[in-house]
Design a protein around this motif. Structure first.
Motif, PDB file in Angstrom:
ATOM      1  N   ASP A   1      26.700  78.666  17.065  1.00  0.00           N
ATOM      2  CA  ASP A   1      28.434  79.314  16.676  1.00  0.00           C
ATOM      3  C   ASP A   1      28.844  79.544  17.587  1.00  0.00           C
ATOM      4  O   ASP A   1      30.079  80.085  17.521  1.00  0.00           O
ATOM      5  N   CYS A   2      28.883  79.078  19.081  1.00  0.00           N
ATOM      6  CA  CYS A   2      29.511  78.840  20.375  1.00  0.00           C
ATOM      7  C   CYS A   2      30.142  78.541  20.355  1.00  0.00           C
ATOM      8  O   CYS A   2      30.312  77.724  19.680  1.00  0.00           O
ATOM      9  N   ALA A   3      31.404  78.143  21.541  1.00  0.00           N
ATOM     10  CA  ALA A   3      31.984  77.080  21.731  1.00  0.00           C
ATOM     11  C   ALA A   3      32.107  75.491  21.307  1.00  0.00           C
ATOM     12  O   ALA A   3      31.070  75.461  21.789  1.00  0.00           O
ATOM     13  N   ALA A   4      32.793  75.176  20.925  1.00  0.00           N
ATOM     14  CA  ALA A   4      32.745  73.676  20.977  1.00  0.00           C
ATOM     15  C   ALA A   4      32.343  72.403  22.457  1.00  0.00           C
ATOM     16  O   ALA A   4      32.098  71.766  22.148  1.00  0.00           O
ATOM     17  N   THR A   5      33.351  73.462  23.623  1.00  0.00           N
ATOM     18  CA  THR A   5      33.356  72.521  24.563  1.00  0.00           C
ATOM     19  C   THR A   5      32.069  73.284  25.105  1.00  0.00           C
ATOM     20  O   THR A   5      31.834  73.233  26.484  1.00  0.00           O
ATOM     21  N   THR A   6      31.495  73.803  24.738  1.00  0.00           N
ATOM     22  CA  THR A   6      29.577  74.361  24.665  1.00  0.00           C
ATOM     23  C   THR A   6      28.769  73.433  25.026  1.00  0.00           C
ATOM     24  O   THR A   6      28.197  72.846  24.498  1.00  0.00           O
TER      25      THR A   6
END
Length: 396
Positions: free
Chosen positions: A167-172
Motif C-alpha cells: 500500500d506504499c506510494a505508486a512511485t516506490t
C-alpha cells in the motif's frame, strides 16, 4: 481599510458583457438545455446544464469576481452557445457526454467533488489495491460505488494485510526476487508492514512476481464475489485462537472478519445496484417531446423519440433485441469509461424515485412481447414492484 475587504481588481472581460447579457435575455428561452462557453478562438472552455436556461445564464452576470467561479468563467467567455433538450434528464446526460468529449478547462479545474467511493487497482508490475474518491490514469480497475471512504478504506487495508499486498506510494520502485543486483547487497523493505507480516515486500525482492500476482488475483476474486478464501482464512485463525484460549488474538481476528464480511456484502450490493439499472426508461419531455432510453447496467445504450406508431415501436423493439442478444458482461470491475454515467443514473433515480414508474424491463420490449408494446400501464406494475429494492440498493 481592512485587508480582508480588499479585492483583486477584475480583469477586462474578453467581450462586452452588457451586450452579451442583452442578447441572451432576448434570445434564450426558459427550458432545459446544455450550454457551452466559448473563448475568442471558439474553443469550449465550459459546459453546463440548466433546467431553465435563461434563468441559469443570467446568474453568471450577478456573480462576483474573483470569488465566484461563475464570474471567472464569464470573464474568459467570448460567446455562449446552447442546445435545448427535451427534459432535465437529457440535459444532465448531454452535459456529461459533452464534458467527456471536449474536456473543457473550467469543468476539469473547478469542481473536484466526487459523489462516490471506489476500490481501485493500479497499473504497474506490483499493483496496489486502495480506496479513493477519484479515478486516475494509473488505475486499471475500479469497483463500487461505495458510500463511506473510512469504512471502505479500513476493509481494503484488512484485505491488503491479509494477502500481503503493498500500500506504499505508486512511485516506490519494485524489485521482485530474482531481480536483485549481482553483489547481493542487503535488502530492506521500505516500511514496517513487511516486518509485521502485513506485506510480502515487493519493493525489496522478498517475493516473486508470480506469487505477488497470485495474491492479487485472490483479492480481485474476492472483490468480484468469485471466492471467499480470505474470510475462510480469518475464520480458521479466529477459531484456532479461541481453542487455545488466546482470546485477545481471537478478538483481533474477529475484527478482521467483520471488515471482510462488510466488504463482501458492500461489493455485492454495488454489483446489484448496477445490474438493476437495466430497463427501458420513458422520459417525459418538458413540452411533450418525450424520449425513450435503453439503459443497460447504468449506461444509456440508445435513445430515440418516444415511439408512438406501430412502425416506430417495431423499430425500437429491434434495437432492444439487438442489445439483449449481446452477452451479459461478466461480474467484475466497473467499465472505467462509463463510471461517471453510471453514477449519474444512480443519482438521478435516487433523487427522482417517481421516474422509476416510467421504466419497463427490456423483456417487455422484445419482439415476442409485442402485445404489450412497452405499455407503461403494464410495465409500470413491474417497475413499481422493483423500485423499492432499486432505491434501497443505490442509496446504500
Amino acid at each position: 481599510m481592512s485587508p480582508r475587504r480588499l479585492r483583486r481588481p477584475a480583469p477586462t472581460p474578453v467581450t462586452d458583457l452588457q451586450a452579451l447579457r442583452r442578447r441572451l435575455g432576448e434570445r434564450v428561452e426558459n427550458r432545459p438545455a446544455v450550454y457551452r462557453m466559448l473563448d475568442p478562438e471558439g474553443r469550449i472552455i465550459y459546459v453546463g446544464k440548466a433546467k431553465r436556461l435563461r434563468t441559469r445564464l443570467l446568474t453568471y452576470f450577478r456573480a462576483v469576481y474573483p470569488d465566484d467561479k461563475a464570474a471567472r468563467i464569464l470573464y474568459a467567455t467570448h460567446d455562449i452557445a446552447w442546445d435545448y433538450t427535451p427534459s432535465e434528464f437529457s440535459a444532465y446526460l448531454g452535459e456529461l457526454r459533452a464534458i467527456k468529449r471536449y474536456r473543457p478547462q473550467f469543468n476539469y479545474r473547478g469542481n473536484l467533488t466526487r459523489r462516490a467511493v471506489f476500490i481501485k487497482v493500479s497499473r504497474g508490475p506490483a499493483p496496489r489495491v486502495s480506496a479513493g474518491e477519484t479515478i486516475g490514469r494509473d488505475d486499471a480497475r475500479c469497483y463500487g460505488p461505495f458510500r463511506s471512504l473510512a469504512r471502505t478504506g479500513e476493509a481494503v487495508r484488512t484485505l491488503n494485510d491479509l494477502l500481503g499486498l503493498r500500500d506504499c506510494a505508486a512511485t516506490t520502485p519494485m524489485l521482485f526476487s530474482g531481480q536483485g543486483d549481482l553483489f547481493g547487497s542487503t535488502r530492506q523493505a521500505g516500511c514496517m508492514r513487511h516486518e509485521f507480516g502485513f506485506c510480502t515486500g515487493p519493493c525489496a525482492g522478498f517475493v516473486a512476481e508470480l506469487e505477488y500476482h497470485r495474491r492479487l488475483e485472490t483479492a480481485l476474486a474476492f472483490l468480484e464475489g468469485r471466492t471467499i478464501q480470505p474470510i475462510d482464512r480469518v475464520v480458521s485463525a479466529m477459531q484456532e485462537a479461541s481453542l487455545t484460549d488466546r482470546f485477545e488474538v481471537a478478538a483481533r481476528w474477529r475484527e478482521k472478519f467483520e471488515h471482510l464480511e462488510w466488504l463482501l456484502a458492500a461489493t455485492s450490493r454495488a454489483r446489484t445496484a448496477v445490474d438493476m439499472l437495466t430497463f427501458v426508461y420513458r422520459d417525459p419531455g418538458t413540452y411533450g417531446d418525450d424520449r425513450i432510453y435503453l439503459v443497460r447496467q447504468g449506461v444509456v445504450r440508445a435513445s430515440f423519440p418516444d415511439p408512438t406508431t406501430p412502425i416506430e415501436m417495431e423499430a425500437f423493439r429491434a434495437v432492444v433485441a439487438a442489445e439483449t442478444a449481446r452477452p451479459d458482461p461478466q461480474p467484475g470491475p466497473l467499465p472505467l469509461e462509463s463510471v461517471d454515467e453510471i453514477l449519474l443514473l444512480m443519482s438521478w433515480f435516487r433523487a427522482h424515485p417517481d421516474a422509476l414508474r416510467h421504466t419497463a424491463p427490456l423483456a417487455d420490449w422484445l419482439p415476442d412481447q409485442s402485445s404489450s408494446g412497452g405499455d407503461t400501464s403494464k410495465a409500470g406494475t413491474t417497475a413499481t414492484l422493483a423500485s423499492k429494492d432499486l432505491l434501497t440498493t443505490i442509496s446504500r
